[in-house]
Write a protein that holds these residues in place. Structure first.
Motif, mmCIF file in Angstrom:
data_model
loop_
_atom_site.group_PDB
_atom_site.id
_atom_site.type_symbol
_atom_site.label_atom_id
_atom_site.label_comp_id
_atom_site.label_asym_id
_atom_site.label_seq_id
_atom_site.Cartn_x
_atom_site.Cartn_y
_atom_site.Cartn_z
ATOM 1 N N TYR A 1 0.865 -1.183 0.000
ATOM 2 C CA TYR A 1 0.000 0.000 0.000
ATOM 3 C C TYR A 1 0.902 1.234 0.000
ATOM 4 O O TYR A 1 1.803 1.365 0.843
ATOM 5 N N GLN A 2 0.653 2.151 -0.937
ATOM 6 C CA GLN A 2 1.520 3.318 -1.073
ATOM 7 C C GLN A 2 0.657 4.581 -1.163
ATOM 8 O O GLN A 2 -0.105 4.764 -2.104
ATOM 9 N N GLY A 3 0.750 5.449 -0.117
ATOM 10 C CA GLY A 3 0.061 6.738 -0.105
ATOM 11 C C GLY A 3 1.006 7.827 0.366
ATOM 12 O O GLY A 3 2.152 7.567 0.767
ATOM 13 N N GLU A 4 0.524 9.072 0.335
ATOM 14 C CA GLU A 4 1.370 10.179 0.766
ATOM 15 C C GLU A 4 1.678 10.095 2.255
ATOM 16 O O GLU A 4 2.769 10.475 2.685
ATOM 17 N N ASN A 5 0.735 9.594 3.048
ATOM 18 C CA ASN A 5 0.910 9.574 4.498
ATOM 19 C C ASN A 5 0.973 8.170 5.090
ATOM 20 O O ASN A 5 1.190 8.039 6.288
ATOM 21 N N LEU A 6 0.770 7.145 4.269
ATOM 22 C CA LEU A 6 0.794 5.778 4.782
ATOM 23 C C LEU A 6 1.422 4.853 3.753
ATOM 24 O O LEU A 6 1.047 4.895 2.566
ATOM 25 N N HIS A 7 2.372 4.029 4.221
ATOM 26 C CA HIS A 7 3.028 3.046 3.364
ATOM 27 C C HIS A 7 3.108 1.726 4.132
ATOM 28 O O HIS A 7 3.578 1.684 5.274
ATOM 29 N N VAL A 8 2.620 0.629 3.489
ATOM 30 C CA VAL A 8 2.637 -0.703 4.110
ATOM 31 C C VAL A 8 3.192 -1.698 3.101
ATOM 32 O O VAL A 8 2.775 -1.718 1.934
ATOM 33 N N ASP A 9 4.123 -2.521 3.577
ATOM 34 C CA ASP A 9 4.699 -3.602 2.757
ATOM 35 C C ASP A 9 4.774 -4.840 3.646
ATOM 36 O O ASP A 9 5.558 -4.873 4.615
ATOM 37 N N ALA A 10 3.932 -5.887 3.351
ATOM 38 C CA ALA A 10 3.855 -7.073 4.216
ATOM 39 C C ALA A 10 3.660 -8.317 3.363
ATOM 40 O O ALA A 10 3.191 -8.256 2.215
ATOM 41 N N GLN A 11 4.019 -9.464 3.982
ATOM 42 C CA GLN A 11 3.901 -10.756 3.296
ATOM 43 C C GLN A 11 3.465 -11.800 4.312
ATOM 44 O O GLN A 11 4.005 -11.865 5.425
ATOM 45 N N LEU A 12 2.459 -12.642 3.913
ATOM 46 C CA LEU A 12 1.956 -13.715 4.760
ATOM 47 C C LEU A 12 2.192 -15.049 4.069
ATOM 48 O O LEU A 12 1.753 -15.263 2.937
ATOM 49 N N GLN A 13 2.894 -15.926 4.768
ATOM 50 C CA GLN A 13 3.160 -17.266 4.264
ATOM 51 C C GLN A 13 2.800 -18.249 5.358
ATOM 52 O O GLN A 13 3.484 -18.337 6.380
ATOM 53 N N GLY A 14 1.686 -18.935 5.150
ATOM 54 C CA GLY A 14 1.202 -19.822 6.202
ATOM 55 C C GLY A 14 0.763 -18.987 7.391
ATOM 56 O O GLY A 14 -0.063 -18.075 7.275
ATOM 57 N N GLN A 15 1.345 -19.284 8.562
ATOM 58 C CA GLN A 15 1.030 -18.524 9.755
ATOM 59 C C GLN A 15 2.049 -17.428 10.042
ATOM 60 O O GLN A 15 1.912 -16.698 11.032
ATOM 61 N N GLN A 16 3.076 -17.284 9.195
ATOM 62 C CA GLN A 16 4.139 -16.312 9.425
ATOM 63 C C GLN A 16 3.854 -15.027 8.638
ATOM 64 O O GLN A 16 3.780 -15.042 7.419
ATOM 65 N N LEU A 17 3.685 -13.926 9.393
ATOM 66 C CA LEU A 17 3.474 -12.620 8.792
ATOM 67 C C LEU A 17 4.744 -11.787 8.972
ATOM 68 O O LEU A 17 5.207 -11.570 10.102
ATOM 69 N N HIS A 18 5.282 -11.350 7.871
ATOM 70 C CA HIS A 18 6.496 -10.539 7.901
ATOM 71 C C HIS A 18 6.124 -9.107 7.482
ATOM 72 O O HIS A 18 5.715 -8.872 6.343
ATOM 73 N N LEU A 19 6.257 -8.181 8.410
ATOM 74 C CA LEU A 19 5.997 -6.765 8.136
ATOM 75 C C LEU A 19 7.323 -6.119 7.746
ATOM 76 O O LEU A 19 8.161 -5.813 8.597
ATOM 77 N N THR A 20 7.490 -5.962 6.452
ATOM 78 C CA THR A 20 8.738 -5.358 5.979
ATOM 79 C C THR A 20 8.838 -3.903 6.389
ATOM 80 O O THR A 20 9.882 -3.439 6.868
ATOM 81 N N GLN A 21 7.733 -3.171 6.250
ATOM 82 C CA GLN A 21 7.752 -1.755 6.642
ATOM 83 C C GLN A 21 6.338 -1.240 6.752
ATOM 84 O O GLN A 21 5.472 -1.551 5.936
ATOM 85 N N LEU A 22 6.112 -0.461 7.813
ATOM 86 C CA LEU A 22 4.900 0.327 7.948
ATOM 87 C C LEU A 22 5.361 1.742 8.289
ATOM 88 O O LEU A 22 6.040 1.960 9.298
#
Length: 872
Positions: free
Chosen positions: A157-178
């Protein structure tokens, strides 16, 4: 065969008609078909018929309703199958969070519950939304890309005030950046972490480790955030950079029934006042969803300051938070003792309404009080805010707003102020708040009592002061007493705060009774009218005028820029006679004629103080006094005032010109110039120069006098006629004729002398004649003395020389030498006279003026009987 063909053609035609019918009515039947799989009381609506383009099914606009509320609105959507994957695209998607409360609470049992079941049902798809907007937070809108398959799901998700980069594999959620940006943050909040999700889709993560950085505009140092948990317990910490002790620590535990925050701690280290306290919170039945979760807890604030230790406690619950109808009671009680103030409160209330837009209503008994010092000299005896019935929410404040302030200033005195009003959906520049105010107090330095009352309102962006009535019973300071000054509005004050049409206007009238001066003068009742026009109270222009009976008008105008007050006062030419009331009757002075005009520019600011510059001018003034009359007064006073110092005659000297002074000793053609600084100092002296006047047929001059005085000023006498001097003194015992010159060294700040080592000498022959009757009487009574006086009956002096000294208390010491010829009984003889005389000149002067004063008094009261003093 022909019959079979006809049947086939008929069936094909019927199919074509059916398909055309379905296509033409797709906007009616498709939403109903889809509605079979939607939750109850929800539906979709199509704006326009779908179309097929480039292998994609396109929908111009789709709306999803929850009840009658548009929960989602999709524009320019299309769906297609490409390279064995579904591709969903939309130009603009808008979600309204206010509609979530309209969704049904019970879900179908067919909905998958485990995370694995959800992932197995996901199709292979790529979702792209050019702009996703979630109301009421449109500033966080942005572009969304989602990649789905049964093994890995990715979200970007890419906006002027909010950016989210995440990946879910099985039960493992990796939040690369918020990354979250906000006006309250000097830099965006950044979070990264790893999570292990629960087996059930609605369960909380089994384990996790989250880290982030936060930089607040109100906080000097960056903050580090750490949240970690394992199974059913964990801890949240917020730590300031460079500090080992956390600012916030929240240990928590969870089980199937409740989540508990226990032994939580928080602190706010400040240079002058530190705050700290504890936190405890319980979420009961949390697995049944937010609507069924019962919340209770408490937090406290510990302070130390004026009056010792203080403890304020905030209790919440038990209650619930829901999307539609929250009901969470709370109560704040206790006291907070700061360095200079003490706050006492009892605020019971209820949080209700939607959790997304909560409202807080204060119950009966809600009261906030304050005591202590709020300014360097202002002590608050008690400030009270009764708040029962006040409601605070996203739409503003509603209810009755009151305040009572009792305070005192150690130098000014005590006062009481009241405020009472009503707010209707009020928030700054929104809604309406109307009020009235009143109060009274004392102003000790001015020996005065004051009162104030008025009304006003704040509606939208307009602040209005409709009425104002304030004043004093009197003002008395430094020998000046002003009777009943009072300020009122001549036009309501209006302040429009909208930047596109900013405006500030108002009119004021200040009236005062008679002003009495300690020296006996008075100023008639006065009135000052002025108006203000500008953009706001920090930037406006003002204009007005001051009148007092026949005095004035003094016109004033200027501007205020938020830091400095600038202005100019202009006094047009006016007769001096109107200023007669300013003179004390004890002065026995009457203004007969003349004109006055003046102009002054001034400015004032906290750093610079008060500064002013301008001029005063008097033309052809005439003043009568019992023993003298002054005519032809021309006076010009250019000046500048800065840092409490007067600069007189900045571009040209202060100029005084007087045509004549009718006195016992008449003076004509008087001139004097003054230039320099007052108070004076060595590097900024005050100089009096060009002092000249004609006296007794001669001339007196003083080239200069500088203060501070390092050497005496030289007063020069030229051709002073002794015959006129004797005539002015009116002695009957002797007569003199001839002229004298002299030089008198004058001191004005010498610890002893006024005149030191002055001299007087004849200019040509002098004659001295003793009264015959007086001389004969002396001879008759004293033969020896008479013989000594015979040579003084008539004497011609060829040389007369005298030195004199005059001290500060008037003692005159005169040493004279006279050479001349005496004539008596037709005999002439040479005379050499050495003479020493001592006299108090001030006492002598008063005795010589007595007869003239008496004559003037009789003359004045005889010609002007109306000026007599009233009989007691």
């Amino acid at each position: 065969m022909r019959r079979g063909l006809r049947q086939t053609l008929a069936a094909l035609l019927a199919l074509i008609v059916l398909v055309l019918g379905l296509l033409l009515t797709v906007t009616q039947w498709l939403p109903r078909v889809v509605g079979l799989w939607l939750p109850d009381d929800t539906r979709i609506a199509l704006d326009g018929a779908p179309g097929w383009h480039a292998g994609n099914l396109r929908f111009p606009a789709v709306r999803y309703y929850a009840g009658e509320c548009v929960l989602a609105q999709v524009e320019e959507a299309q769906i297609g199958w490409h390279q064995h994957r579904w591709r969903v695209q939309a130009g603009n998607v808008q979600l309204n969070s206010d509609c979530l409360q309209s969704l049904p609470q019970n879900s179908s049992s067919a909905v998958p519950r485990s995370l694995a079941e959800w992932q197995q049902r996901l199709p292979d798809a790529d979702v792209q939304i050019d702009r996703l907007t979630l109301l009421p937070w449109p500033h966080y809108a942005g572009r969304l890309n989602v990649t789905l398959d049964k093994r890995v799901q990715r979200v970007r998700y890419q906006g002027e005030n909010l950016h989210v980069d995440a990946q879910l594999q099985g039960q493992q959620l990796h939040l690369t950046q918020l990354k979250l940006a906000s006006p309250a943050l000097t830099s965006p909040l950044t979070l990264t972490g790893e999570f292990t999700l629960a087996t059930l889709a609605q369960g909380v993560p089994v384990a996790g480790d989250l880290h982030g950085e936060l930089d607040l505009a109100q906080w000097q140092q960056p903050l580090a955030i750490a949240l970690n948990w394992q199974q059913r317990q964990g801890e949240l910490q917020v730590t300031q950079q460079g500090d080992d002790r956390p600012l916030l620590r929240l240990p928590w535990q969870a089980d199937s029934e409740q989540i508990r925050i226990h032994d939580g701690e928080w602190r706010l280290p400040q240079a002058d006042q530190s705050f700290a306290g504890g936190v405890a919170l319980t979420l009961q039945n949390w697995q049944n969803g937010l609507a069924q979760t019962e919340i209770s807890g408490r937090a406290n604030l510990l302070t130390r300051g004026r009056g010792g230790k203080g403890n304020a406690v905030l209790s919440v619950g038990p209650g619930v938070l829901r999307l539609t109808d929250s009901a969470l009671p709370f109560q704040l009680t206790g006291e907070s003792k700061l360095a200079d103030m003490q706050l006492f409160g009892s605020l019971p209330g209820l949080m209700h309404g939607s959790i997304l837009a909560p409202q807080f209503t204060l119950k009966p008994g809600a009261l906030l009080r304050l005591r202590g010092r709020v300014l360097s000299m202002l002590d608050v005896d008690e400030a009270r805010w009764p708040l029962a019935g006040v409601t605070l929410g996203a739409n503003g404040i509603n209810g009755r707003l009151q305040a009572i302030l009792r305070a005192h200033d150690s130098g000014l005195g005590r006062f009481t102020l009241h405020l009472d009003g009503h707010a209707n959906h009020f928030w700054p520049d929104r809604g309406r708040w109307s009020w009235r105010y009143w109060g009274k107090g004392e102003m000790v330095p001015l020996q005065a009592h004051w009162d104030v009352k008025g009304t006003g309102s704040w509606q939208g962006t307009l602040i209005a002061l409709d009425t104002l009535d304030t004043g004093f019973d009197q003002l008395a300071y430094g020998g000046v007493t002003v009777a009943t000054p009072r300020l009122r509005l001549s036009a309501p004050v209006r302040w429009e705060r909208d930047p596109t049409r900013a405006a500030f206007t108002g009119g004021f009238t200040l009236r005062a009774g008679e002003t009495q001066f300690g020296y006996g003068g008075r100023l008639p009742p006065s009135r000052l009218d002025f108006q203000a026009v500008g953009d706001d109270p920090g930037h406006f222009q003002w204009r007005g005028q001051l009148t007092a009976a026949e005095i004035g008008p003094l016109r004033v105008h200027g501007r205020w820029d938020g830091e400095r007050l600038r202005g100019e006062a202009w006094w047009p030419s006016q007769s001096l006679a109107v200023f007669q009331p300013l003179l004390s009757s004890d002065m026995k002075m009457r203004i007969q004629s003349g004109q006055l005009r003046a102009q002054v520019a001034f400015s004032a600011a906290p750093a610079q103080g008060f500064e002013a510059g301008g001029f005063w001018a008097v033309k052809q003034g005439s003043v009568w006094m019992p023993d003298s009359e002054i005519n032809g007064i021309d006076f010009t006073l250019p000046f500048r005032l800065k840092s409490h110092q007067w600069q007189l005659g900045r571009r040209g000297p202060v100029s005084l010109r007087i045509a004549e002074v009718k006195n016992q000793f008449a003076l004509q053609n008087i001139t004097a110039d003054l230039q320099g600084h007052y108070p004076w100092q060595a590097r900024q002296p005050l100089t009096l120069s060009n002092v000249n006047f004609d006296l007794l047929g001669g001339h007196v001059s003083m080239p200069w006098l500088s203060l501070p005085q390092l050497q005496p000023a030289r007063v020069t006498l030229r051709s002073i006629n002794l015959s006129r001097l004797v005539t002015a003194l009116k002695p009957k015992q002797f007569a003199m004729s001839g002229e004298v010159n002299g030089e008198l060294p004058l001191w004005v700040n010498n610890p002893r002398w006024l005149i030191e080592k002055g001299w007087i000498a004849n200019s040509g022959p002098l004659t001295f004649r003793l009264d015959k009757d007086m001389a004969d009487a002396i001879v008759k009574n004293n033969v020896a003395a008479g013989a000594a006086l015979d040579w003084l009956r008539y004497m011609e002096m060829s040389r007369a020389w005298a030195t004199l000294d005059l001290d500060n208390v008037g003692n005159l010491s005169l040493q004279a030498q006279v050479n001349g010829t005496s004539q008596f009984s037709n005999r002439r003889q040479q005379v050499n006279l050495n003479y020493h005389h001592q006299e108090n000149l001030f006492q002598l002067w008063r005795s010589l003026r007595f007869g003239d004063n008496l004559q003037s008094w009789v003359e004045q009261h005889a010609t002007l009987p109306s000026r007599k003093d009233p009989q007691p």
